[in-house]
Write a protein that holds these residues in place. Structure first.
Motif, mmCIF file in Angstrom:
data_model
loop_
_atom_site.group_PDB
_atom_site.id
_atom_site.type_symbol
_atom_site.label_atom_id
_atom_site.label_comp_id
_atom_site.label_asym_id
_atom_site.label_seq_id
_atom_site.Cartn_x
_atom_site.Cartn_y
_atom_site.Cartn_z
ATOM 1 N N HIS A 157 0.831 -1.208 0.000
ATOM 2 C CA HIS A 157 0.000 0.000 0.000
ATOM 3 C C HIS A 157 0.870 1.264 0.000
ATOM 4 C CE1 HIS A 157 -3.866 2.034 1.485
ATOM 5 N NE2 HIS A 157 -3.015 2.976 1.121
ATOM 6 N N HIS A 190 1.631 4.802 -2.569
ATOM 7 C CA HIS A 190 1.730 6.228 -2.229
ATOM 8 C C HIS A 190 3.065 6.802 -2.698
ATOM 9 C CE1 HIS A 190 -1.765 6.882 0.380
ATOM 10 N NE2 HIS A 190 -1.556 5.699 0.893
ATOM 11 N N VAL A 228 -3.183 10.732 5.194
ATOM 12 C CA VAL A 228 -1.925 9.983 5.315
ATOM 13 C C VAL A 228 -0.875 10.628 4.418
ATOM 14 C CG1 VAL A 228 -0.811 7.749 4.884
ATOM 15 C CG2 VAL A 228 -3.117 7.836 5.868
ATOM 16 N N CYS A 275 -6.872 8.641 3.064
ATOM 17 C CA CYS A 275 -6.608 7.201 2.945
ATOM 18 C C CYS A 275 -7.056 6.458 4.192
ATOM 19 C CB CYS A 275 -5.112 6.973 2.723
ATOM 20 S SG CYS A 275 -4.704 5.236 2.553
ATOM 21 N N HIS A 334 0.107 1.432 6.819
ATOM 22 C CA HIS A 334 1.330 1.915 6.168
ATOM 23 C C HIS A 334 2.570 1.556 6.957
ATOM 24 C CE1 HIS A 334 -2.120 4.348 4.998
ATOM 25 N NE2 HIS A 334 -1.538 4.431 3.821
HETATM 26 ZN ZN LIG Z 1 -2.743 4.828 2.138
#
Ligand SMILES: [Zn+2]
Length: 281
Positions: free
Chosen positions: A137, A141, A234, A243, A247
């Motif tokens: 994930h 980003h 985030v 989000c 993370h």
């Molecule tokens: Zn995220």
């Protein structure tokens, strides 16, 4: 003796306190004393359980499980019933935006499972899987951040952060003759961002303030989708977005990832990324 001591209860409408939403909670994978608020058995399973065991859906007052959503797979793990010491396997967790309840879809092999509303349980997320999903994930980003740094301010659309072919999507197209060059630059920028060891930020922000900050340069994010007064924001690799996922703590944890390709179709640019084959486990 009764084969099953499971009694369906009314479905809980008490919102689940989702631990992963806060910064520290994002790293919690075990929580004791979680109270059972509702128990149900999927209808298709009530007539006879299959080889996977008895299936039960459970809701708790609090949970460390990240339910599937936002392009991230569900956590898996176990639930230990503190009164009976029986163990349930959590196959998947899902979230209802209507009730804000996380439902834990569980299986148990024991024929005499005994669980009641009000029981307390220890919820254990499989931490290796959680870390892997958090990495997939967060790497998505990081691609967002790399795109932004390279001057491609295309509005991010959905991301797919599953290990079987992760991609991030952007509204708009990259000119055909610049696509391969962009992939090359993204690979380089990815390494730069990893080496900068940029810490992740997670916080709740007033919707209007977040919108003003994140859409400062252009209308990148559609905040009309959010109904609550506060939005979880985030920041990974200095790039912030709304989000709901989990993370890693810093970009340095993403050194095994790289950008692998680009696809432009129907007004959407897809950037593919993945674990580098040499570091794949
Ligand atoms: Zn995220």
């Amino acid at each position: 003796m009764a084969a099953l001591a499971i009694i369906n209860s009314p479905v809980s409408i008490t919102p689940t306190d989702r631990l992963y939403l806060s910064y520290e909670g994002n790293f919690i994978t075990s929580k004791a004393g979680c109270k059972v608020l509702s128990i149900s058995r999927p209808e298709q399973q009530q007539q006879g359980d299959d080889a996977t065991g008895t299936l039960i859906d459970l809701a708790f007052d609090v949970s460390p499980f990240h339910p599937q959503g936002g392009g991230q797979p569900s956590d898996v793990g176990t639930i230990s019933i503190e009164r009976t010491e029986q163990i349930l396997t959590v196959k998947k967790a899902t979230f209802s935006f209507e009730t804000n309840v996380v439902t834990h879809h569980c299986s148990v092999v024991a024929a005499d499972v005994d669980i009641r509303v009000g029981d307390t349980c220890t919820l254990n997320v499989d931490s290796e899987t959680r870390l892997l999903y958090s990495k997939y994930h967060s790497a998505g980003h990081l691609v967002d951040s790399a795109m932004y740094r390279l001057g491609y301010e295309l509005p991010p659309e959905k991301g797919y952060h599953f290990p079987d072919g992760p991609t991030v999507e952007y509204k708009g197209l990259v000119e055909a003759d610049k696509r391969q060059e962009l992939v090359k630059k993204l690979k380089e920028e990815f390494v730069t961002l990893v080496n900068e060891d940029i810490p992740t930020t997670i916080c709740m922000q007033i919707k209007e303030e977040a919108e003003a900050e994140l859409n400062r340069t252009q209308k990148n994010f559609d905040f009309s989708l959010f109904v609550d007064p506060e939005v979880r924001i985030v920041g990974v690799a200095d790039f912030k977005c709304p989000c709901g996922g989990t993370h890693v703590r810093s970009t340095k944890e993403l050194s095994e990832f790289t950008v692998t390709g680009i696809k432009c179709k129907k007004g959407v640019t897809k950037i593919k990324y993945d674990i580098m084959p040499s570091t794949s486990v």
